[in-house]
Design an enzyme around this catalytic site. Structure first.
Site, mmCIF file in Angstrom:
data_model
loop_
_atom_site.group_PDB
_atom_site.id
_atom_site.type_symbol
_atom_site.label_atom_id
_atom_site.label_comp_id
_atom_site.label_asym_id
_atom_site.label_seq_id
_atom_site.Cartn_x
_atom_site.Cartn_y
_atom_site.Cartn_z
ATOM 1 N N TRP A 1 -51.186 73.162 37.689
ATOM 2 C CA TRP A 1 -50.167 72.617 36.790
ATOM 3 C C TRP A 1 -50.390 71.149 36.469
ATOM 4 O O TRP A 1 -50.732 70.364 37.348
ATOM 5 C CB TRP A 1 -48.795 72.721 37.443
ATOM 6 C CG TRP A 1 -48.277 74.117 37.551
ATOM 7 C CD1 TRP A 1 -48.002 74.783 38.704
ATOM 8 C CD2 TRP A 1 -47.933 74.991 36.486
ATOM 9 N NE1 TRP A 1 -47.527 76.025 38.404
ATOM 10 C CE2 TRP A 1 -47.470 76.188 37.059
ATOM 11 C CE3 TRP A 1 -47.984 74.889 35.090
ATOM 12 C CZ2 TRP A 1 -47.061 77.267 36.293
ATOM 13 C CZ3 TRP A 1 -47.572 75.970 34.326
ATOM 14 C CH2 TRP A 1 -47.116 77.140 34.933
ATOM 15 N N LYS B 1 -50.767 74.474 32.065
ATOM 16 C CA LYS B 1 -51.531 75.074 33.148
ATOM 17 C C LYS B 1 -53.017 74.984 32.822
ATOM 18 O O LYS B 1 -53.531 75.735 32.022
ATOM 19 C CB LYS B 1 -51.101 76.514 33.373
ATOM 20 C CG LYS B 1 -51.545 76.978 34.749
ATOM 21 C CD LYS B 1 -50.770 78.158 35.226
ATOM 22 C CE LYS B 1 -50.867 78.279 36.731
ATOM 23 N NZ LYS B 1 -50.308 79.498 37.250
ATOM 24 N N THR C 1 -44.419 73.528 44.742
ATOM 25 C CA THR C 1 -44.734 73.927 43.378
ATOM 26 C C THR C 1 -44.120 72.917 42.424
ATOM 27 O O THR C 1 -43.051 72.374 42.705
ATOM 28 C CB THR C 1 -44.197 75.344 43.090
ATOM 29 O OG1 THR C 1 -44.531 75.691 41.759
ATOM 30 C CG2 THR C 1 -42.699 75.453 43.269
ATOM 31 N N GLU D 1 -43.153 80.769 44.379
ATOM 32 C CA GLU D 1 -41.870 81.222 44.936
ATOM 33 C C GLU D 1 -41.897 82.691 45.347
ATOM 34 O O GLU D 1 -40.966 83.179 45.995
ATOM 35 C CB GLU D 1 -40.759 81.058 43.879
ATOM 36 C CG GLU D 1 -40.351 79.632 43.577
ATOM 37 C CD GLU D 1 -41.238 78.954 42.529
ATOM 38 O OE1 GLU D 1 -42.395 79.389 42.327
ATOM 39 O OE2 GLU D 1 -40.763 77.990 41.912
#
Ligand code: AMP
Length: 539
Positions: free
Chosen positions: A441, A436, A184, A327
């Site tokens: 992202w 975003k 990420t 996460e």
């Protein structure tokens, strides 16, 4: 004294065994120029053969195996075969820019890669920069790139054909072993790895079945439109194996008309994706029979009410929001109408479903401001923190991101939020500066650096601005050196080839100085205030 229950590990092979034994007739459909249909009874032996392929290629136990693939039956086979054989499934987004892909593959030390042939043109030119990759296994999904004449390149189907069916060689006995890895983009530094365990994957797949979560059942036909490289497609392929739902996967299909047709033809009941995708489908909704759809999950960002209304009008159901992060496996909250909402009219119900909603089983949320946990009053804002067995406790790889966890082990999400008296979450803002766009992202820092790599540029700051189609788009504020004549087109020309094409901003504002905070950092708050309104000529 311990309880006296059977101590059976929660592992991914148990999902495969459940699907094969109980739902052997259930289907996995893959869209594309040639649509394919297979049952779990047909897929399960292929998964076991795949595990043997990894043995035959001497992929070490515990090694990472990268995948660059669309949502497809073969990707599902990788989702199962790699972790069930004791290796780690590492899904990678092929739309990241080159340096990020190279960083991620090298940070994970991927031993072999599985690549869809349609994606090979993006990946093959990068192979020389991958330090540890020994083989590239191509999955022929109709792409036309000729296979490189290189001993490292192997064909997926030929490898499977060379194996016999048989049990996994080494049963997974420890449910806490790593099963899969997904990177990420953080606010600072390089992408960070989130390393899921067999246990967390199984628990997350179970919680998705909850009646107040997605209520997946044997009667459902589940279509994960969210890419399988994004947080295990939100756990949906695994959840479908628990529930016995059919799976409908779009393959490389991106065209809205085709996607809606796929949902309609297969009588899909549940689908999940980001707002950008749902927005693209709106014009096609009325041209197809979507009466089978009972739930459309919209995650990864806020739901805008105009979009949700468009769905309610066209097909009779609004969008249901969910909140989560890479996460967090990812689902932590999803909206639902509880008994205390019974009096709400239909507009208020739709608005409520468009908010993140309460925490799902096994997870906890809190908002913290100034080190103090805030009351659940719907007003008090603070940083959203999350805890649970499906939530990361540390990062994998070079960047440990240690400051992302509190002393008592909660994940600091970087989002600013409130929680109301019923436990319903609302996201106020992101404290991060990432942009975003279409659910993916864009690192403002990386984009700024790319702009500033032009010797004619003195300063550059990137902010996200609201965009009707993509949710957000980057806007670059650029300060050229004195006396330099620089246009927005010059900046875009410079960016071409340096960043992914979809990162290149439509809006570029030439300025004489970037406003600064007291500590000398770019004041993005000031920029946001200045450029909050879309430019008249923005797409
Ligand atoms: P990712 O790790 O790429 O899935 O991105 C996670 C981030 O997406 C979160 O930290 C939020 O900033 C944002 N996000 C996810 N779900 C929502 C939501 N329902 N509403 C607002 N923001 C969201």
């Amino acid at each position: 004294m311990h309880g006296l229950m059977q101590d059976r590990p929660l592992t991914i092979p148990t999902l495969l065994s459940r699907a094969e034994t109980n739902f052997g007739h259930k289907r996995i459909v893959t869209g594309g120029t040639t649509e394919t249909v297979a049952t779990w009874r047909e897929v399960a032996p292929r998964v076991r053969k795949l595990a043997r392929v990894l043995e035959s290629l001497r992929v070490p136990a515990g090694a990472c195996v990268g995948t660059f693939a669309w949502n497809s039956q073969r990707h599902v086979e990788l989702y199962l075969g790699i972790p069930s054989s004791g290796r780690i499934l590492h899904t990678v987004n092929h739309r990241l820019y080159r340096e990020q892909i190279t960083f991620i593959v090298n940070d994970a030390a991927d031993d072999v890669l599985f690549v869809d042939r349609t994606i090979l043109p993006v990946i093959w030119p990068l192979v020389a920069s991958f330090d540890t990759v020994r083989h590239v296994i191509v999955m022929d999904d109709g792409g036309d790139m000729p296979l490189p004449d290189d001993p490292r390149v192997l064909d997926y189907e030929a490898l499977l054909a060379g194996q016999a069916d048989g049990p996994f060689e080494t049963p997974i006995e420890d449910e806490n072993l790593a099963a899969s890895l997904c990177y990420t983009s953080g606010t600072t530094g390089n992408p960070k790895g989130v390393l899921y365990s067999h246990r967390s994957v199984v628990l997350h797949s179970l919680l998705l079945l909850g009646a107040d979560v997605f209520a997946l059942s044997e009667r459902d036909v589940v279509a994960p439109v969210v890419p399988m490289f994004h947080v295990n497609a939100w756990g949906l392929p695994y959840a479908a194996m628990q529930s016995g739902s059919d799976l409908v996967l779009p393959g490389p299909v991106r065209d809205p008309e085709e996607l809606v047709s796929l949902l309609s033809r297969h009588r899909v009941t549940f689908s999940a994706g980001v707002a950008t995708v749902w927005r693209d489908l709106v014009p096609a909704l009325r041209r197809h029979d979507l009466s089978s759809l009972r739930h459309i999950a919209c995650g990864g960002g806020a739901v805008d009410d105009a979009l949700s209304s468009a769905y309610e009008e066209a097909i009779g159901i609004p969008l249901t929001n969910a909140w989560g992060m890479t996460e967090t496996s990812p689902v932590v909250t999803t909206s639902r109408l509880a008994t205390h909402h019974d009096g709400l009219d239909s507009d208020a119900r739709r608005l409520l479903l468009g908010t993140p909603g309460p925490a799902v089983p096994l997870t906890e949320i809190r908002v913290v401001a100034g080190g103090v946990e805030q009351p659940w009053d719907g007003q008090s804002q603070g940083e959203l923190q999350a805890a649970g067995a499906t939530i990361a406790g540390a990062y994998f790889g070079a960047d440990s991101g240690a400051d992302a966890f509190t002393a008592d082990g909660w994940l600091r999400t970087g989002d600013v939020a409130t929680i109301d008296e019923w436990g319903y979450l609302r996201i106020v803002d992101r404290s991060k500066d990432l942009v975003k766009s279409g659910g993916e992202w864009i690192s403002s820092v990386a984009l700024e650096n790319a702009v500033m790599s032009d010797p004619r540029v003195r300063e550059a700051a990137v902010i996200g601005v609201v965009d009707a189609r993509w949710g957000e788009r980057p806007l670059a504020c650029v300060v050229p050196f004195e006396g330099v004549d620089l246009t927005a087109d010059d900046v875009r020309d410079h960016l071409r080839g340096r960043v992914a094409s979809w990162w290149i901003p439509e809006r570029i504002e030439m300025m004489t100085e970037i406003p600064k905070t007291a500590t000398g950092k770019w004041s993005k708050q000031t920029l946001r205030q200045r450029f909050a309104d879309p430019a008249p000529d923005a797409d």
